[in-house]
Design a protein around this motif. Structure first.
Motif, PDB file in Angstrom:
ATOM      1  N   GLN A 225       0.826  -1.209   0.000  1.00  0.00           N
ATOM      2  CA  GLN A 225       0.000   0.000   0.000  1.00  0.00           C
ATOM      3  C   GLN A 225       0.860   1.259   0.000  1.00  0.00           C
ATOM      4  O   GLN A 225       0.610   2.205  -0.767  1.00  0.00           O
ATOM      5  CB  GLN A 225      -0.932  -0.005   1.217  1.00  0.00           C
ATOM      6  CG  GLN A 225      -1.840   1.216   1.309  1.00  0.00           C
ATOM      7  CD  GLN A 225      -2.627   1.273   2.613  1.00  0.00           C
ATOM      8  OE1 GLN A 225      -2.407   0.460   3.524  1.00  0.00           O
ATOM      9  NE2 GLN A 225      -3.549   2.212   2.713  1.00  0.00           N
ATOM     10  N   LEU A 226       1.884   1.277   0.840  1.00  0.00           N
ATOM     11  CA  LEU A 226       2.783   2.429   0.886  1.00  0.00           C
ATOM     12  C   LEU A 226       3.486   2.625  -0.457  1.00  0.00           C
ATOM     13  O   LEU A 226       3.632   3.749  -0.947  1.00  0.00           O
ATOM     14  CB  LEU A 226       3.815   2.247   1.990  1.00  0.00           C
ATOM     15  CG  LEU A 226       3.295   2.264   3.435  1.00  0.00           C
ATOM     16  CD1 LEU A 226       4.423   1.899   4.395  1.00  0.00           C
ATOM     17  CD2 LEU A 226       2.716   3.628   3.798  1.00  0.00           C
ATOM     18  N   GLY A 227       3.916   1.504  -1.052  1.00  0.00           N
ATOM     19  CA  GLY A 227       4.599   1.590  -2.338  1.00  0.00           C
ATOM     20  C   GLY A 227       3.697   2.125  -3.428  1.00  0.00           C
ATOM     21  O   GLY A 227       4.106   2.969  -4.242  1.00  0.00           O
ATOM     22  N   ILE A 303       3.299  10.497   3.011  1.00  0.00           N
ATOM     23  CA  ILE A 303       2.630   9.208   2.812  1.00  0.00           C
ATOM     24  C   ILE A 303       2.528   8.455   4.127  1.00  0.00           C
ATOM     25  O   ILE A 303       1.460   7.884   4.464  1.00  0.00           O
ATOM     26  CB  ILE A 303       3.393   8.375   1.744  1.00  0.00           C
ATOM     27  CG1 ILE A 303       3.207   9.018   0.370  1.00  0.00           C
ATOM     28  CG2 ILE A 303       2.906   6.932   1.744  1.00  0.00           C
ATOM     29  CD1 ILE A 303       4.070   8.381  -0.715  1.00  0.00           C
ATOM     30  N   LEU A 304       3.621   8.439   4.888  1.00  0.00           N
ATOM     31  CA  LEU A 304       3.586   7.756   6.185  1.00  0.00           C
ATOM     32  C   LEU A 304       2.572   8.394   7.132  1.00  0.00           C
ATOM     33  O   LEU A 304       1.807   7.695   7.815  1.00  0.00           O
ATOM     34  CB  LEU A 304       4.974   7.802   6.842  1.00  0.00           C
ATOM     35  CG  LEU A 304       6.073   6.930   6.229  1.00  0.00           C
ATOM     36  CD1 LEU A 304       7.391   7.158   6.966  1.00  0.00           C
ATOM     37  CD2 LEU A 304       5.694   5.454   6.275  1.00  0.00           C
ATOM     38  N   ASP A 305       2.544   9.726   7.166  1.00  0.00           N
ATOM     39  CA  ASP A 305       1.664  10.439   8.102  1.00  0.00           C
ATOM     40  C   ASP A 305       0.187  10.217   7.773  1.00  0.00           C
ATOM     41  O   ASP A 305      -0.660  10.224   8.685  1.00  0.00           O
ATOM     42  CB  ASP A 305       1.956  11.943   8.082  1.00  0.00           C
ATOM     43  CG  ASP A 305       3.331  12.279   8.650  1.00  0.00           C
ATOM     44  OD1 ASP A 305       3.888  11.415   9.370  1.00  0.00           O
ATOM     45  OD2 ASP A 305       3.840  13.376   8.374  1.00  0.00           O
ATOM     46  N   ASN A 306      -0.112  10.000   6.500  1.00  0.00           N
ATOM     47  CA  ASN A 306      -1.513   9.894   6.078  1.00  0.00           C
ATOM     48  C   ASN A 306      -1.979   8.458   5.893  1.00  0.00           C
ATOM     49  O   ASN A 306      -3.099   8.227   5.430  1.00  0.00           O
ATOM     50  CB  ASN A 306      -1.717  10.655   4.754  1.00  0.00           C
ATOM     51  CG  ASN A 306      -1.519  12.150   4.921  1.00  0.00           C
ATOM     52  OD1 ASN A 306      -1.777  12.698   5.993  1.00  0.00           O
ATOM     53  ND2 ASN A 306      -1.054  12.815   3.875  1.00  0.00           N
ATOM     54  N   THR A 307      -1.131   7.496   6.242  1.00  0.00           N
ATOM     55  CA  THR A 307      -1.496   6.081   6.069  1.00  0.00           C
ATOM     56  C   THR A 307      -1.485   5.389   7.427  1.00  0.00           C
ATOM     57  O   THR A 307      -0.409   5.143   7.993  1.00  0.00           O
ATOM     58  CB  THR A 307      -0.514   5.378   5.112  1.00  0.00           C
ATOM     59  OG1 THR A 307      -0.371   6.153   3.925  1.00  0.00           O
ATOM     60  CG2 THR A 307      -1.034   3.982   4.768  1.00  0.00           C
TER      61      THR A 307
END
Length: 311
Positions: A225-227, A303-307
């Protein structure tokens, strides 16, 4: 896993004697080695890059060589060449400095692309091919490369294929005023006389323990998902590749070992997400390596903050 954790703490403390004030950076460098990766250090001269590379080799008594990359360096100066022996009338392969276990590629981007590419096969496959014959490298094999900012005169930007071979990209930065004063005032041990505190076999045991870390399908899907979010983000021209995804998992497993676990959790991915991926992605309309890296880091953090982590 407690035994492995104690060994890692001991290695980190040992290296901290020679590279003060860089506890996090030392851990990240060791994480890279545990994951069987290569390390790229981007920074200005004189901040301890060579000391870190030599320290990593001395910890495990690994064979070390340093290659100073310059504009006139040839690929054969790195991998070696066939030398004609007139007394016997035969060609003999003379190994280059790449045939060591920790190879410091100093100021890699001062050499032209043809010379830089001499490292590609070695880094990817742990072998070199000369005149159609394959020569295998020693194990473990680690490249620690340094590069100056591309704004420095006489530098050649590393191509994407080269950057993608480095598991981790990091900077050391300048010391804090307090640590710089300590460096001046305190008598520090000399790295050249330091005794190894672990063996090559122990390093390989740590690497095997790292590979054995378990990963739950939910954590794997979270990594994917992050990718995918990086591939769709408007600020990025190109997101992470499948190779980059596998590198992320390898480094996350090493982070789990540091935490004394034999399984991955989402926070392991978060801990290594930026240093493993920021140098592999390309920002839109970027004209400078420094700008590109800054945009990449900011975007990945977003991306990290919003996932959220999987439930």
């Amino acid at each position: 896993m407690a035994h492995e954790y104690r060994r890692l703490e001991s290695l980190q403390s040992h290296l901290s004697q020679f590279l003060i004030g860089k506890h996090k950076e030392i851990r990240l460098a060791l994480t890279c080695i545990l994951a069987r990766g290569h390390l790229l250090i981007e920074d200005v001269p004189g901040v301890g890059k060579t000391t870190l590379a030599e320290g990593l080799a001395s910890c495990f008594k690994l064979r070390f060589s340093r290659i100073q990359f310059t504009s006139d360096l040839l690929p054969s100066d790195i991998v070696g060449a066939q030398i004609y022996k007139t007394s016997e009338g035969v060609f003999e392969f003379r190994k280059g400095p790449i045939f060591n276990q920790v190879v410091l590629a100093d100021e890699l981007n001062r050499a032209p692309p043809r010379t830089q590419s001499a490292l590609l096969e070695a880094m990817a496959q742990r072998q070199v091919t000369v005149d159609g014959k394959t020569h295998f490298l020693l194990e473990p094999f680690i490249v620690v490369a340094t590069q100056n900012p591309t704004e420095f005169a006489g530098t050649y930007p590393l191509p994407d294929s080269q950057l993608d071979r480095f598991l981790v990209c990091m900077s050391l930065g300048h010391l804090s005023p307090e640590d710089e004063a300590r460096l001046i005032l305190e008598k520090r041990p000399k790295l050249q006389t330091a005794q190894p505190i672990a063996t090559q076999e122990e390093l390989q045991e740590l690497q095997a323990a790292c590979e054995a870390i378990r990963i739950h399908p939910d954590v794997a899907h979270f990594a994917v998902q992050l990718g995918n979010l990086s591939r769709k983000h408007h600020a990025l021209e190109r997101g992470i590749s499948t190779r980059a995804m596998l590198s992320l998992i390898a480094a996350a497993k090493a982070n789990a070992l540091w935490e004394g676990r034999d399984f991955l959790v989402p926070d392991d991915l978060r801990a290594v997400f930026i240093p493993v991926l920021a140098h592999r992605i390309v920002a839109n309309q970027s004209e400078s390596m420094l700008v590109d890296r800054k945009v990449a880091q900011t975007t990945l953090q977003e991306i990290l903050d919003n996932t959220p982590n999987p439930r």
